[in-house]
Design a protein around this motif. Structure first.
Motif, PDB file in Angstrom:
ATOM      1  N   THR A  27       3.073  77.654  52.044  1.00 51.77           N
ATOM      2  CA  THR A  27       2.275  77.963  53.235  1.00 51.77           C
ATOM      3  C   THR A  27       2.373  79.444  53.588  1.00 51.77           C
ATOM      4  O   THR A  27       1.382  80.063  53.988  1.00 51.77           O
ATOM      5  CB  THR A  27       2.732  77.114  54.433  1.00 51.77           C
ATOM      6  OG1 THR A  27       4.152  77.245  54.598  1.00 51.77           O
ATOM      7  CG2 THR A  27       2.384  75.654  54.239  1.00 51.77           C
ATOM      8  N   SER A  72      -4.519  70.862  49.402  1.00 47.55           N
ATOM      9  CA  SER A  72      -4.583  72.286  49.063  1.00 47.55           C
ATOM     10  C   SER A  72      -4.252  72.543  47.598  1.00 47.55           C
ATOM     11  O   SER A  72      -3.735  73.589  47.259  1.00 47.55           O
ATOM     12  CB  SER A  72      -3.592  73.060  49.932  1.00 47.55           C
ATOM     13  OG  SER A  72      -2.267  72.563  49.721  1.00 47.55           O
ATOM     14  N   VAL A 104      -1.102  71.667  53.811  1.00 43.73           N
ATOM     15  CA  VAL A 104      -0.507  72.045  52.534  1.00 43.73           C
ATOM     16  C   VAL A 104       0.802  71.275  52.362  1.00 43.73           C
ATOM     17  O   VAL A 104       1.669  71.316  53.233  1.00 43.73           O
ATOM     18  CB  VAL A 104      -0.225  73.565  52.485  1.00 43.73           C
ATOM     19  CG1 VAL A 104       0.519  73.936  51.210  1.00 43.73           C
ATOM     20  CG2 VAL A 104      -1.527  74.347  52.601  1.00 43.73           C
ATOM     21  N   ALA A 130      -2.895  77.737  56.526  1.00 46.50           N
ATOM     22  CA  ALA A 130      -2.098  76.692  55.871  1.00 46.50           C
ATOM     23  C   ALA A 130      -1.072  76.135  56.849  1.00 46.50           C
ATOM     24  O   ALA A 130      -0.325  76.884  57.477  1.00 46.50           O
ATOM     25  CB  ALA A 130      -1.403  77.257  54.642  1.00 46.50           C
TER      26      ALA A 130
END
Length: 301
Positions: A53, A12, A42, A77
């Protein structure tokens, strides 16, 4: 596996978030082909006192690695990679290759294996490759760009094209590993029966055009950090932290891997620029005592 594919994005950062925008929007328009929720792993860290997140799932923006660009709300996430990957049909790996066994996996005693082969051998799944070169911020800004997906299994091409292609992100699916432009030109020369002299001219001019292309377009973070590396005497790792907000360079580890390949074939003298770059980027991250200019002046070509 159902008819609709479940997607997991592994990574991410700058590129992971840009791809999440592309893919997240694409699945909304192709509900017969893809599940609408996309899980994105993430690496958890705190930004201004909040978990990353939480920021992504609440504000729908990766404020650290891709600020100013919204991530679709259907991208969720998740800080645990196993949870994110559970039950997925398609995994999109978008992480710096420092977190993988290497872009070219260096074998003991010399030789390389492509990272796509390492993924296939480790996870026992087929692996395609999305290639640019593109800049993540420009993709996220929806500036027009193109990319190629290299595949081994033709039946995967259409679904991957649906997943990635957008009005501003043109995808070409290729099942031929030789996608190098200069090699294609050389192949045309062979096919037309022009002989070795013409083919050599195509290759020479193609390399000159590659140099010109780099002069015009290659002003990215690898060049900027390399300049600072020489001037500041700081390590690559220090400069990544200071200049890139936690992002990782891909140039230095690639140079180190090329350096390894040349050494394994006792071919250092034929590619002194690669040797200089690889030596600088490997191990202690120090330049050799001989300055780069000397390598240019004494280059065998």
């Amino acid at each position: 596996m159902g008819d609709r594919k479940r997607i997991c994005i592994v990574g991410s950062g700058n590129w992971g978030s840009a791809i999440a925008k592309v893919v997240g929007n694409n699945v909304k328009t192709q509900q017969n082909d893809f599940e609408q929720e996309i899980k994105m792993w993430v690496f958890e860290e705190e930004v201004n006192g909040r978990k990353l997140t939480e920021i992504i799932n609440t504000d729908h923006e990766n404020v650290k690695y891709l600020p100013g660009h919204k991530i679709p709300e259907n991208v969720i996430a998740i800080p645990d990679v196993v949870d994110a990957a559970k039950d997925a049909d398609i995994y999109i790996f978008v992480i710096p290759h420092q977190f993988l066994p290497k872009g070219f996996n260096m074998k003991p005693g010399g030789g390389i294996a492509l990272i796509s082969s390492v993924v296939e051998d480790t996870l026992k799944i087929p692996c395609a490759v999305l290639m640019g070169a593109n800049i993540a911020n420009e993709v996220a800004a929806e500036n027009y760009c193109e990319a190629t997906i290299g595949i081994k299994h033709k039946e995967h091409g259409q679904i991957l094209k649906k997943l990635f292609q957008a009005d501003y992100f043109r995808i070409v699916v290729c099942d031929d590993e030789d996608t190098n432009i200069v090699a294609v030109g050389a192949g045309f020369a062979d096919g037309l029966g022009y002989g070795d002299n013409t083919k050599a001219a195509v290759i020479r001019l193609g390399l000159m055009e590659m140099v010109k292309f780099c002069e015009v377009f290659y002003h990215g973070r690898n060049r900027r950090v390399a300049e600072a590396f020489v001037k500041s005497k700081k390590s690559i790792e220090q400069l990544e932290g200071e200049m890139l907000n936690g992002q990782k360079l891909q140039g230095p580890p690639t140079a180190e891997e090329v350096n390894f390949m040349l050494k394994s074939k006792n071919n250092e003298d034929s590619c002194t620029q690669d040797m200089q770059g690889g030596a600088a980027c490997g191990g202690v991250h120090q330049l050799s005592k001989e300055p780069p200019r000397a390598h240019v002046e004494n280059h065998p070509k």
